[in-house]
Design an enzyme around this catalytic site. Structure first.
Site, PDB file in Angstrom:
ATOM      1  N   ALA A   1      -4.974  -6.093 -10.231  1.00  0.00           N
ATOM      2  CA  ALA A   1      -3.863  -6.310  -9.307  1.00  0.00           C
ATOM      3  C   ALA A   1      -2.928  -5.106  -9.260  1.00  0.00           C
ATOM      4  O   ALA A   1      -2.816  -4.351 -10.217  1.00  0.00           O
ATOM      5  CB  ALA A   1      -3.076  -7.554  -9.722  1.00  0.00           C
TER       6      ALA A   1
ATOM      7  N   SER B   1      -8.519  -6.548  -5.368  1.00  0.00           N
ATOM      8  CA  SER B   1      -7.958  -7.797  -5.862  1.00  0.00           C
ATOM      9  C   SER B   1      -7.213  -8.560  -4.773  1.00  0.00           C
ATOM     10  O   SER B   1      -6.646  -7.970  -3.847  1.00  0.00           O
ATOM     11  CB  SER B   1      -6.987  -7.513  -7.015  1.00  0.00           C
TER      12      SER B   1
ATOM     13  N   GLN C   1     -12.320  -9.376  -4.831  1.00  0.00           N
ATOM     14  CA  GLN C   1     -12.100 -10.339  -5.920  1.00  0.00           C
ATOM     15  C   GLN C   1     -11.142 -11.425  -5.457  1.00  0.00           C
ATOM     16  O   GLN C   1     -10.059 -11.147  -4.942  1.00  0.00           O
ATOM     17  CB  GLN C   1     -11.540  -9.628  -7.156  1.00  0.00           C
TER      18      GLN C   1
ATOM     19  N   TYR D   1      -8.779 -14.689  -6.240  1.00  0.00           N
ATOM     20  CA  TYR D   1      -8.066 -15.722  -6.983  1.00  0.00           C
ATOM     21  C   TYR D   1      -7.958 -16.902  -6.026  1.00  0.00           C
ATOM     22  O   TYR D   1      -7.171 -16.873  -5.074  1.00  0.00           O
ATOM     23  CB  TYR D   1      -6.676 -15.245  -7.409  1.00  0.00           C
TER      24      TYR D   1
ATOM     25  N   THR E   1     -12.983 -15.290  -9.370  1.00  0.00           N
ATOM     26  CA  THR E   1     -12.487 -15.297 -10.742  1.00  0.00           C
ATOM     27  C   THR E   1     -12.300 -16.723 -11.234  1.00  0.00           C
ATOM     28  O   THR E   1     -11.564 -17.505 -10.635  1.00  0.00           O
ATOM     29  CB  THR E   1     -11.159 -14.529 -10.842  1.00  0.00           C
TER      30      THR E   1
ATOM     31  N   ARG F   1       0.577 -12.838 -22.817  1.00  0.00           N
ATOM     32  CA  ARG F   1       0.632 -11.381 -22.891  1.00  0.00           C
ATOM     33  C   ARG F   1       1.992 -10.943 -23.418  1.00  0.00           C
ATOM     34  O   ARG F   1       2.983 -10.866 -22.692  1.00  0.00           O
ATOM     35  CB  ARG F   1       0.340 -10.781 -21.518  1.00  0.00           C
TER      36      ARG F   1
ATOM     37  N   LYS G   1     -17.109 -14.619 -11.471  1.00  0.00           N
ATOM     38  CA  LYS G   1     -16.517 -13.627 -12.368  1.00  0.00           C
ATOM     39  C   LYS G   1     -15.782 -14.318 -13.515  1.00  0.00           C
ATOM     40  O   LYS G   1     -14.827 -15.063 -13.282  1.00  0.00           O
ATOM     41  CB  LYS G   1     -15.547 -12.739 -11.584  1.00  0.00           C
TER      42      LYS G   1
ATOM     43  N   HIS H   1     -11.959 -10.688 -18.852  1.00  0.00           N
ATOM     44  CA  HIS H   1     -10.706 -10.225 -18.236  1.00  0.00           C
ATOM     45  C   HIS H   1     -10.060  -9.118 -19.070  1.00  0.00           C
ATOM     46  O   HIS H   1      -8.837  -8.993 -19.144  1.00  0.00           O
ATOM     47  CB  HIS H   1      -9.731 -11.399 -18.076  1.00  0.00           C
TER      48      HIS H   1
ATOM     49  N   VAL I   1     -15.180  -0.851 -21.572  1.00  0.00           N
ATOM     50  CA  VAL I   1     -16.010   0.329 -21.310  1.00  0.00           C
ATOM     51  C   VAL I   1     -15.145   1.588 -21.312  1.00  0.00           C
ATOM     52  O   VAL I   1     -14.215   1.719 -20.519  1.00  0.00           O
ATOM     53  CB  VAL I   1     -16.746   0.193 -19.963  1.00  0.00           C
TER      54      VAL I   1
END
Length: 411
Positions: free
Chosen positions: A95, A122, A144, A146, A172, A181, A241, A265, A299
Site C-alpha cells: 500500500a 494494491s 491485489q 482487499y 488477499t 504492529r 494470496k 504478508h 527475499v
C-alpha cells in the site's frame, strides 16, 4: 530532492542506485523518509520473529553446486500466465507507495517495466490504476484486492482494473485484520497521502487513518464462495494470496482459484508463524503443477529467488527492498533493485548448470534444521537507535497540526 504533500516529505529522486546488496538500502532509506513512514515499511508484527525468520529461514536450504555442466550464458526470461517476462522477480503489492516517492506507484511501475518484471498494484495505492497503466502501457500487471464489505465498491474496482488492462487479481486472505504492529503504534503512523479508490468512491482520501482503521473497512469474512463471485464479477483470473499450508491450497484450488500465492504478508500479520520458504515445499506438493505458484516474504538475495524457484515457485516477489529503492532512486531505483537480484541469480544459475528458469526447478537443494532467535522488535525501547535527522526527512513545521505522520525523533 524532496517535495511535500501537506508537509509530508516525499523523495523526488530518479537515479540508478549503486549498491553491494539490498540490505544496505534499508539503512540508507532513513535519510529520505520520515520515521513513521520508514517504520511502516521496515517492521513486522509483535516481536517480529516471523519477519526476521522469513529471511533467515532461506539458510535452512542449501544450493548444491554442479560441475562439468558445459553450460554458460544463463537466461532469466520466463513466461507466466501468457505473459513474457525478462525476470522471475516480481513486484509484490504494498500500500501507499507515496510514502516513499512523490510519483508513488507510477514510478514503481516504470521501474518494473524497465526491468521486464511483473508489477502488482494494491487496492490501497495512491495512484489510480489508469495512471499506473498509462505509465507503461504494454507492461504486464496484476491487481491485489482487499475485498470490501461493500460489493458496489468491489464492482467499481473490478471494472476499473479490467478496463485499465490488468491481467489478474490477487485476493488477499491473510489480512482480515491488521497484525499488532508495534512500530506503527510507537510512531503513531497513519496514511499521509490520499488513496485513489477511496477518493473516487466516497470522496474519502484515506489520509489520517491508521492501518487498523483501513483494514476495518475490508471484509473480515472471506470464504471459498467469494473466489467464484470475484471471478464472475471481474472476468479475470484470481490467485489466492496468503496461503501458508497445504490445506488452504487445496481449499483455494477446489474453489476455482487460478493460482496460489504463498506469503505471510512479510511477517506483518501473525507473529511466530512459520517462514514462507519452510512451507513452500508442502504447498508445491499439494498444488502438483495444477496451477501456478507465486511466492514472497523475506527475499533479499538472488540465492533466495533461486531456492524459491527450486522448491516450486513460478514467480518470486519482493516487497520492502523495492520501496527502499523507490525512495532512493525513483523508477530507476526500483529497476536497480531488480537488476541486483538478477545479477546474483545469474551467478547461482551458472554455478549450478541451470541454463533457464525452468532448469532451476530441477536443481538440487539440501536441507538442515536450525535454531532461531527470540529477539525483541527493532523498535522496542531497549533496542532502538536514534533516528537520523536530515533536511530531506522532516515534516514542515507549519503543517504539523494536520500531519498524520511524525517526523524523526529529536531530543
Amino acid at each position: 530532492m524532496t517535495s511535500y504533500y501537506n508537509g509530508f516529505p516525499q523523495s523526488d529522486r530518479d537515479e540508478a542506485i549503486n549498491m553491494i546488496n539490498l540490505d544496505e538500502l534499508e539503512e540508507r532509506a532513513k535519510e529520505v523518509m520520515p520515521e513513521g513512514a520508514y517504520y511502516y515499511i521496515a517492521s513486522g508484527s509483535e516481536n517480529e520473529w516471523t519477519w526476521r525468520n522469513n529471511t533467515a529461514a532461506f539458510n535452512h536450504f542449501q544450493i548444491v553446486p554442479r560441475a562439468l555442466t558445459n553450460m554458460d550464458s544463463p537466461q532469466l526470461d520466463t513466461e507466466f500466465m501468457g505473459m513474457k517476462l525478462k525476470t522471475p522477480v516480481m513486484i509484490s503489492p504494498i500500500a501507499c507507495h507515496g510514502i516513499a516517492h512523490k510519483d508513488a506507484e507510477v514510478a514503481t511501475q516504470k521501474g518494473a517495466a524497465a526491468a521486464g518484471a511483473l508489477f502488482t498494484s494494491s487496492t490501497y495505492a495512491n495512484k489510480s490504476v489508469e495512471d499506473i497503466a498509462a505509465a507503461a502501457p504494454n507492461a504486464p500487471r496484476f491487481f491485489q484486492l482487499y475485498l470490501s464489505k461493500d460489493w458496489d465498491f468491489n464492482k467499481m474496482v473490478f471494472d476499473a482494473v479490467k478496463k485499465a488492462g490488468y491481467s489478474g487479481i490477487l485476493l488477499t486472505v491473510d489480512a482480515l485484520v491488521s497484525g499488532f504492529r508495534e512500530a506503527n503504534l510507537r510512531t503513531k503512523f497513519a496514511y499521509p497521502v490520499p488513496l485513489d479508490f477511496f477518493t473516487r468512491y466516497q470522496g474519502a482520501k484515506g489520509e489520517g487513518q491508521t492501518v487498523a482503521q483501513m483494514y476495518a473497512s475490508s471484509a473480515q469474512k472471506i470464504g471459498p464462495e467469494d473466489i467464484k463471485r470475484i471471478k464472475e464479477m471481474s472476468g479475470l483470473p484470481v490467485f489466492v494470496k496468503g496461503v501458508v499450508c497445504a490445506e488452504d491450497a487445496f481449499l483455494a484450488m477446489g474453489a476455482g482459484a487460478d493460482g496460489i500465492y504463498v506469503t505471510n504478508h512479510g511477517g506483518r500479520e501473525i507473529d511466530c508463524g512459520p517462514a514462507t520458504i519452510d512451507m513452500l515445499p508442502e504447498i508445491a506438493k499439494a498444488v502438483d503443477h495444477r496451477v501456478p505458484i507465486i511466492f514472497d516474504s523475506g527475499v533479499r538475495r538472488g540465492s533466495h529467488v533461486f531456492k524459491a524457484l527450486a522448491l516450486g515457485a513460478d514467480l518470486v516477489g519482493i516487497g520492502r527492498p523495492y520501496l527502499y529503492g523507490l525512495a532512493l532512486g525513483g523508477a530507476k531505483g526500483v529497476q536497480s533493485v531488480i537488476e541486483q537480484l538478477n545479477q546474483e541469480l545469474l551467478i547461482d544459475m551458472q554455478l549450478t548448470g541451470c541454463k533457464t528458469i525452468a532448469d532451476i526447478k530441477h536443481a538440487r537443494l539440501t536441507h538442515f534444521n536450525y535454531t532461531a532467535d527470540n529477539l525483541k522488535s527493532n523498535t522496542d525501547p531497549s533496542r532502538i537507535t536514534p533516528y537520523p535527522v536530515t533536511n530531506d526527512n522532516q515534516l514542515k513545521e507549519e503543517d504539523s497540526a494536520t500531519d498524520a505522520v511524525s517526523g524523526a525523533s529529536q531530543e
